[in-house]
Design an enzyme around this catalytic site. Structure first.
Site, mmCIF file in Angstrom:
data_model
loop_
_atom_site.group_PDB
_atom_site.id
_atom_site.type_symbol
_atom_site.label_atom_id
_atom_site.label_comp_id
_atom_site.label_asym_id
_atom_site.label_seq_id
_atom_site.Cartn_x
_atom_site.Cartn_y
_atom_site.Cartn_z
ATOM 1 C CE1 TYR A 152 -9.860 -52.346 -107.069
ATOM 2 C CE2 TYR A 152 -9.796 -51.987 -104.707
ATOM 3 C CZ TYR A 152 -10.484 -52.310 -105.844
ATOM 4 O OH TYR A 152 -11.823 -52.611 -105.757
ATOM 5 C CG HIS A 157 -11.814 -51.153 -98.999
ATOM 6 N ND1 HIS A 157 -10.864 -51.244 -99.997
ATOM 7 C CD2 HIS A 157 -12.969 -51.654 -99.542
ATOM 8 C CE1 HIS A 157 -11.413 -51.762 -101.093
ATOM 9 N NE2 HIS A 157 -12.678 -52.015 -100.831
ATOM 10 C CE LYS A 191 -20.327 -54.215 -98.622
ATOM 11 N NZ LYS A 191 -19.384 -55.338 -98.836
ATOM 12 N NE ARG A 219 -15.878 -50.775 -104.071
ATOM 13 C CZ ARG A 219 -15.871 -49.906 -103.067
ATOM 14 N NH1 ARG A 219 -16.319 -48.666 -103.278
ATOM 15 N NH2 ARG A 219 -15.443 -50.241 -101.872
ATOM 16 C CG HIS A 228 -17.481 -54.302 -107.501
ATOM 17 N ND1 HIS A 228 -18.470 -53.704 -106.738
ATOM 18 C CD2 HIS A 228 -16.489 -54.630 -106.629
ATOM 19 C CE1 HIS A 228 -18.099 -53.690 -105.464
ATOM 20 N NE2 HIS A 228 -16.905 -54.233 -105.375
ATOM 21 N NE ARG A 282 -18.691 -51.439 -100.488
ATOM 22 C CZ ARG A 282 -18.152 -50.657 -99.562
ATOM 23 N NH1 ARG A 282 -18.709 -49.482 -99.287
ATOM 24 N NH2 ARG A 282 -17.056 -51.027 -98.933
#
Length: 297
Positions: free
Chosen positions: A278, A269, A172, A246, A243, A148
């Site tokens: 994806y 994730h 995150k 990514r 992004h 990210r």
């Protein structure tokens, strides 16, 4: 409004310190809450604790009347739901008026990505200058790791392990993960850190990997500006935002045989459902499958 502001500031500190949200995300929360506080003032509601389910529905109707995207309305509603959930925990309010407010269904859009030949064209267009060395290393690393943009901005020298060709990424929610990177990114990083970065850091001193022209740590806004300039110079159709690299990282891995769980781990994730966006197949891959599988292709 003073009491409202204090509640908001305490909530934003909670997001920063306990949830480890990025500055970019916290700015969105601040904007969304400020808009709701303005709505409260316009409706002459005497405090956050006085907001009812009816008021929450009225606010949602106001958002729809502005013709905002469903994604934006969902984000604003989710923000206020979290804000009230936190205030209930802190015993500032007795109930959450947004608990029963339904979030608008998100529009299912396929993630935008670059084809492999477009990536090559993009990287080949970057000039051999001081800032060009930085830009090449930045884009190579974003594409090589799928990081990210906030993770890239926070990357420090100690996080890069050249011998193992891996990077420690601080994701995150304070969740760390290791991501490998290949020889192209390694070569670009070596060249940048031994050349351009030292040149840019003459008047600065810190351990962040990527810096701006003044030697200061680069920001997400700075990265977006770099990508915009790079794609214009490369004459590649469309826009390029962080992004997309990514998305390209994940798409190319899956199209070349990587399994879903591994890609989930690399992307950081929490849920596999986030990675499943994806599973779309590119036109090239679709053509290959058709040619190899259909009996009359």
């Amino acid at each position: 409004m003073q009491g409202y502001d204090e509640a908001m500031l305490s909530f934003l500190q909670y997001l920063q310190l306990e949830k480890n949200y990025s500055d970019y995300t916290i700015d969105y929360y601040r904007q969304d809450i400020n808009e709701f506080l303005l709505f409260i003032s316009e409706q002459a509601i005497n405090g956050l604790h006085m907001v009812s389910y009816f008021d929450a529905r009225l606010y949602l109707t106001k958002l729809y009347s502005k013709n905002l995207a469903k994604k934006s309305i969902a984000r604003k509603t989710s923000c206020l739901r979290s804000f009230y959930k936190w205030m209930m925990r802190e015993e500032m309010v007795d109930e959450n008026p947004f608990t029963m407010v339904a979030l608008p269904k998100k529009e299912q859009k396929l993630p935008q990505f670059l084809y492999e030949e477009e990536i090559v064209q993009l990287l080949a267009s970057i000039p051999e200058t001081t800032l060009g060395q930085r830009n090449l290393a930045l884009i190579e690393l974003l594409y090589a790791t799928g990081m990210r943009v906030s993770e890239c901005c926070g990357l420090q020298i100690k996080d890069i392990h050249f011998a193992l060709e891996t990077i420690l990424v601080h994701g995150k929610g304070k969740k760390d993960r290791y991501i490998p990177f290949g020889k192209y990114a390694a070569n670009a990083l070596h060249k940048y850190m031994n050349g351009a970065r030292k040149e840019l850091m003459k008047k600065a001193e810190h351990d962040y990997v990527f810096v701006n022209s003044r030697g200061e740590p680069i920001t997400p806004r700075g990265i977006r500006h770099i990508l915009k300039q790079t794609i214009e110079h490369a004459c590649v159709d469309g826009k390029l935002y962080p992004h997309m690299l990514r998305h390209s990282f994940a798409t190319h891995l899956l199209n070349n045989g990587a399994d879903m769980r591994s890609v989930q781990e690399l992307l950081g994730h929490e849920n596999l459902s986030s990675t499943q966006i994806y599973t779309h197949i590119t036109k090239d891959q679709l053509q290959k499958v058709y040619q190899s599988s259909h009996p009359r292709a």
